[in-house]
Design a protein around this motif. Structure first.
Motif, PDB file in Angstrom:
ATOM      1  N   HIS A  13       0.842  -1.199   0.000  1.00  0.00           N
ATOM      2  CA  HIS A  13       0.000   0.000   0.000  1.00  0.00           C
ATOM      3  C   HIS A  13       0.880   1.253   0.000  1.00  0.00           C
ATOM      4  O   HIS A  13       2.122   1.165   0.007  1.00  0.00           O
ATOM      5  CB  HIS A  13      -0.976  -0.012   1.181  1.00  0.00           C
ATOM      6  CG  HIS A  13      -0.340  -0.205   2.528  1.00  0.00           C
ATOM      7  ND1 HIS A  13       0.499   0.720   3.100  1.00  0.00           N
ATOM      8  CD2 HIS A  13      -0.434  -1.223   3.431  1.00  0.00           C
ATOM      9  CE1 HIS A  13       0.890   0.310   4.292  1.00  0.00           C
ATOM     10  NE2 HIS A  13       0.344  -0.884   4.512  1.00  0.00           N
ATOM     11  N   ALA A  60       2.664  -2.396  -8.460  1.00  0.00           N
ATOM     12  CA  ALA A  60       2.900  -1.171  -7.704  1.00  0.00           C
ATOM     13  C   ALA A  60       4.199  -0.480  -8.106  1.00  0.00           C
ATOM     14  O   ALA A  60       4.291   0.754  -8.084  1.00  0.00           O
ATOM     15  CB  ALA A  60       2.923  -1.487  -6.214  1.00  0.00           C
ATOM     16  N   ILE A 183      -1.852   3.675   7.423  1.00  0.00           N
ATOM     17  CA  ILE A 183      -2.525   2.699   6.562  1.00  0.00           C
ATOM     18  C   ILE A 183      -2.047   1.316   6.980  1.00  0.00           C
ATOM     19  O   ILE A 183      -0.857   1.127   7.242  1.00  0.00           O
ATOM     20  CB  ILE A 183      -2.178   2.926   5.072  1.00  0.00           C
ATOM     21  CG1 ILE A 183      -2.495   4.357   4.647  1.00  0.00           C
ATOM     22  CG2 ILE A 183      -2.920   1.931   4.180  1.00  0.00           C
ATOM     23  CD1 ILE A 183      -2.007   4.694   3.241  1.00  0.00           C
ATOM     24  N   SER A 185      -2.345  -3.027   6.102  1.00  0.00           N
ATOM     25  CA  SER A 185      -2.792  -4.054   5.171  1.00  0.00           C
ATOM     26  C   SER A 185      -4.053  -4.742   5.680  1.00  0.00           C
ATOM     27  O   SER A 185      -4.949  -5.089   4.903  1.00  0.00           O
ATOM     28  CB  SER A 185      -1.684  -5.092   4.951  1.00  0.00           C
ATOM     29  OG  SER A 185      -0.574  -4.509   4.304  1.00  0.00           O
ATOM     30  N   ILE A 188      -7.056  -2.695   4.837  1.00  0.00           N
ATOM     31  CA  ILE A 188      -7.408  -2.813   3.416  1.00  0.00           C
ATOM     32  C   ILE A 188      -8.109  -4.136   3.145  1.00  0.00           C
ATOM     33  O   ILE A 188      -9.121  -4.188   2.437  1.00  0.00           O
ATOM     34  CB  ILE A 188      -6.136  -2.665   2.553  1.00  0.00           C
ATOM     35  CG1 ILE A 188      -5.581  -1.243   2.686  1.00  0.00           C
ATOM     36  CG2 ILE A 188      -6.433  -3.014   1.091  1.00  0.00           C
ATOM     37  CD1 ILE A 188      -4.177  -1.088   2.150  1.00  0.00           C
ATOM     38  N   PRO A 198     -10.679   0.290  -1.694  1.00  0.00           N
ATOM     39  CA  PRO A 198      -9.438   0.723  -1.059  1.00  0.00           C
ATOM     40  C   PRO A 198      -8.721   1.827  -1.858  1.00  0.00           C
ATOM     41  O   PRO A 198      -7.544   2.078  -1.642  1.00  0.00           O
ATOM     42  CB  PRO A 198      -8.610  -0.561  -1.038  1.00  0.00           C
ATOM     43  CG  PRO A 198      -8.995  -1.240  -2.313  1.00  0.00           C
ATOM     44  CD  PRO A 198     -10.458  -0.920  -2.525  1.00  0.00           C
ATOM     45  N   LEU A 201      -5.688   4.304  -0.960  1.00  0.00           N
ATOM     46  CA  LEU A 201      -4.853   3.631   0.032  1.00  0.00           C
ATOM     47  C   LEU A 201      -3.809   2.755  -0.646  1.00  0.00           C
ATOM     48  O   LEU A 201      -2.736   2.527  -0.083  1.00  0.00           O
ATOM     49  CB  LEU A 201      -5.715   2.756   0.962  1.00  0.00           C
ATOM     50  CG  LEU A 201      -6.749   3.481   1.816  1.00  0.00           C
ATOM     51  CD1 LEU A 201      -7.593   2.471   2.607  1.00  0.00           C
ATOM     52  CD2 LEU A 201      -6.073   4.457   2.776  1.00  0.00           C
ATOM     53  N   VAL A 202      -4.133   2.269  -1.827  1.00  0.00           N
ATOM     54  CA  VAL A 202      -3.207   1.468  -2.630  1.00  0.00           C
ATOM     55  C   VAL A 202      -3.235   2.006  -4.061  1.00  0.00           C
ATOM     56  O   VAL A 202      -4.214   2.630  -4.480  1.00  0.00           O
ATOM     57  CB  VAL A 202      -3.576  -0.032  -2.622  1.00  0.00           C
ATOM     58  CG1 VAL A 202      -3.561  -0.584  -1.213  1.00  0.00           C
ATOM     59  CG2 VAL A 202      -4.921  -0.262  -3.256  1.00  0.00           C
TER      60      VAL A 202
END
Length: 231
Positions: A13, A60, A183, A185, A188, A198, A201-202
């Protein structure tokens, strides 16, 4: 200098990514490797599979050339101990300066890690901390107190400037201020299980990967313990 950031990344995230980017740029690292844990020795197994976590990490980091995925723990059998990972990295990278990045919550328990003193011989320790927060030796650290042995090691090995990390391959401890985003995991996973988005946040690319794999739809997924770092 090579940075090393481990964790379950279940999922990765913006808290992980912002920390990684700030340390990569602030310490002027050649590269920062994110290493997803294979078999965490002291906590519940990740909810997402190894393949799913790797896919989320790759998504990511796609547009961040200085950050990359290191898959060695995923492919190694047995518990994922940091000491084994560092021995493997040191064999490949010879005398390169290695910087193991820990959150403050992990560092206050560092003396409980497997062969923790040897870890410092293999890599520098970079402790991510809140901006403006100091760590006087032996004093409380974010509602915890450093154990005597660890406090003594900090007093002996602490440095105040990033430039000293490049002077030798390992052995120093540096406290480095970073933006800390609240934040988790587990938060989420819980949101996704409840049918909530989410987003913000991600990264969107990670959301797309989660949707394509159908990850975290099990309502029980959010009960797994969240991890930012591992031993």
């Amino acid at each position: 200098m090579i940075g090393i950031l481990g964790g379950s990344f279940d999922p990765i995230h913006f808290g992980h990514l912002r920390l990684a980017l700030e340390i990569y740029e602030g310490l002027q690292l050649q590269q920062l490797r994110l290493i997803p844990s294979g078999n965490p020795p002291h906590r519940a197994a990740p909810v997402a599979t190894a393949t799913q976590r790797l896919d989320m990490l790759r998504a990511a980091l796609r547009n961040e050339p200085g950050l990359c995925v290191d898959e060695r723990e995923i492919h190694r059998s047995g518990p994922s101990y940091t000491i084994d990972t560092l021995i493997s990295l040191r064999a490949e990278l010879d005398d390169a300066s290695l910087c193991l990045i820990l959150g403050m919550d992990a560092f206050v328990r560092f003396d409980k890690w497997r062969r923790w003193r040897e870890i410092i011989q293999l890599a520098h320790i970079v402790v991510a901390q809140r901006p403006g927060f100091d760590v006087p030796t032996g004093a409380p650290v974010e509602n915890a107190t450093l154990a005597k042995e660890l406090a003594e090691v900090v007093a002996e090995r602490r440095i105040v400037g990033a430039q000293q990390l490049a002077d030798k391959p390992a052995g120093n401890i540096l406290f480095w201020p970073v933006t800390q985003l609240s934040i988790s995991s587990s938060q989420i996973r819980s949101m996704i299980a409840a049918g909530q988005s989410p987003r913000y946040l991600v990264p969107d690319a990670v959301i797309n990967t989660i949707k394509s794999h159908g990850i975290y739809l099990n309502p029980e997924a959010h009960t797994k313990e969240e991890t930012h770092a591992k031993n």
